[in-house]
Design an enzyme around this catalytic site. Structure first.
Site, PDB file in Angstrom:
ATOM      1  N   ARG A 184      -0.391  -1.992  -6.737  1.00  0.00           N
ATOM      2  CA  ARG A 184      -0.547  -3.127  -5.811  1.00  0.00           C
ATOM      3  C   ARG A 184      -1.464  -4.181  -6.429  1.00  0.00           C
ATOM      4  O   ARG A 184      -1.189  -5.381  -6.362  1.00  0.00           O
ATOM      5  CB  ARG A 184      -1.116  -2.605  -4.496  1.00  0.00           C
ATOM      6  N   TYR A 198      -9.242 -10.933  -7.337  1.00  0.00           N
ATOM      7  CA  TYR A 198      -8.311 -10.935  -8.459  1.00  0.00           C
ATOM      8  C   TYR A 198      -8.605 -12.061  -9.434  1.00  0.00           C
ATOM      9  O   TYR A 198      -8.318 -11.944 -10.623  1.00  0.00           O
ATOM     10  CB  TYR A 198      -6.864 -11.022  -7.939  1.00  0.00           C
ATOM     11  N   HIS A 221      -4.001  -9.505   3.203  1.00  0.00           N
ATOM     12  CA  HIS A 221      -5.462  -9.528   3.293  1.00  0.00           C
ATOM     13  C   HIS A 221      -5.882 -10.431   4.451  1.00  0.00           C
ATOM     14  O   HIS A 221      -5.402 -11.566   4.579  1.00  0.00           O
ATOM     15  CB  HIS A 221      -6.081 -10.060   1.998  1.00  0.00           C
ATOM     16  N   ARG A 233       0.873  -1.174   0.000  1.00  0.00           N
ATOM     17  CA  ARG A 233       0.000   0.000   0.000  1.00  0.00           C
ATOM     18  C   ARG A 233       0.915   1.231   0.000  1.00  0.00           C
ATOM     19  O   ARG A 233       2.040   1.171   0.487  1.00  0.00           O
ATOM     20  CB  ARG A 233      -0.907   0.010   1.226  1.00  0.00           C
ATOM     21  N   LYS A 283      -2.433  -3.094   7.774  1.00  0.00           N
ATOM     22  CA  LYS A 283      -3.681  -2.699   8.434  1.00  0.00           C
ATOM     23  C   LYS A 283      -3.923  -3.542   9.672  1.00  0.00           C
ATOM     24  O   LYS A 283      -3.676  -4.746   9.674  1.00  0.00           O
ATOM     25  CB  LYS A 283      -4.866  -2.854   7.462  1.00  0.00           C
ATOM     26  N   HIS A 310      -2.430   2.760  -5.929  1.00  0.00           N
ATOM     27  CA  HIS A 310      -3.003   1.501  -5.442  1.00  0.00           C
ATOM     28  C   HIS A 310      -3.157   0.490  -6.575  1.00  0.00           C
ATOM     29  O   HIS A 310      -3.155  -0.724  -6.331  1.00  0.00           O
ATOM     30  CB  HIS A 310      -4.355   1.758  -4.773  1.00  0.00           C
TER      31      HIS A 310
END
Length: 306
Positions: A255, A287, A278, A161, A184, A252
């Site tokens: 990524r 994806y 994730h 990120r 995150k 982004h």
């Protein structure tokens, strides 16, 4: 906050503190949570005719929730945004119910509106390379051009990120063969570093006019401070306009491109999930939808409908 009772305001601050301390939520996330819950509580005040204390908040009904959702949609809020707001309200209520000892069924059972999930918009490999080449031409200062190329190459080469790339410090250079990244929610992951990313950062460091301290930012702004995300967003915007790329070609997107290119090369979905950080495999599975969508586009062009 004037339309919210002092008890409700204190409870909201308590929940945000909990999110910050135990969940590691980012400040931008907390700010969004705050706004979403304040909007909900302010509506309930108007709906009920008075600021709601904790006792009244524990007595929320299905009808109250439907009224809030209908009102929110009537203000032009999209189904996606309403779903996000509902998620924040539910998280707040779950915490509040555990603390105050009431049953939040009416709130937690409220269904989010359905919406079409946006698929990631990755760049093709040649477009990603062209974009990096164009970025190098955007600044008259060689060290700034080298810096911008280094940042974008790290985004693409490591799947970071923008906030993660810009949080790298001097002690991270020269880039090793793998990086330990705190993402995150404080989630830690290890990502491999491609030689191209290592070389781009080395090139930037050779020309950077500022002393890169061990505990200071690796990527520096023109005046020597920490580089802000907006600088990279602007340089990518200029480069994509020159190349005729869509507005979705953002930092982004690099990524997303990292993940999609790995998938196209036969990468394992679970391994890609770990590299991206994730929390849920379902996020990474988006994806595969991108890949399927691209295949269908090719199929439709090859087999036009009669």
């Amino acid at each position: 906050m004037s339309l919210i009772s002092p008890a409700a305001a204190d409870a909201l601050e308590g929940w945000l503190t909990h999110q910050r301390a135990l969940k590691g939520s980012a400040e931008n996330t907390l700010k969004a949570y705050h706004g979403d819950v304040v909007d909900f509580l302010a509506f309930i005040t108007g709906h009920k005719g008075a600021p709601q204390g904790l006792g009244a908040l524990s007595d929320m009904s299905v009808t109250d929730m439907r009224a809030w959702m209908a009102h929110t949609r009537s203000t032009g809020v999209s189904a996606r945004s309403l779903a996000r707001k509902l998620s924040a309200v539910k998280a707040f209520y779950k915490w509040l119910a555990d603390r105050e000892g009431f049953e939040p069924t009416a709130v937690l059972s409220t269904r989010a509106p359905k919406f079409q999930k946006k698929l990631p918009r990755p760049l093709a490999e040649d477009a990603a390379r062209d974009l990096i080449d164009a970025i190098e031409l955007q600044s008259e200062k060689p060290w700034v051009a080298a810096r911008d190329v280094a940042v974008v190459t790290v985004l693409w080469g490591c799947g970071l990120r923008i906030s993660e790339a810009l949080s790298l410090q001097g002690k991270d250079a020269p880039l090793p063969s793998s990086l330990r990244i705190i993402g995150k929610g404080g989630k830690e992951r290890v990502v491999p570093v491609l030689p191209a990313a290592q070389a781009a950062v080395d090139n930037y460091l050779k020309s950077c006019p500022f002393l890169i301290e061990q505990d200071g930012p690796l990527f520096r702004a023109v005046r020597g401070g920490a580089l802000a995300p907006g600088a990279i967003q602007k340089v990518m915007a200029r480069a994509r306009m020159q190349l005729g790329l869509p507005a979705s070609a953002t930092p982004h997107a690099m990524r997303h491109s990292f993940a999609t290119h790995l998938l196209n090369a036969g990468g394992d979905l679970r391994a890609i999930q770990e590299l991206l950080g994730h929390a849920s495999l379902s996020t990474t599975q988006a994806y595969t939808a991108v890949d399927t969508a691209r295949l269908m586009e090719v199929y439709d062009r090859a087999h036009p409908k009669a």
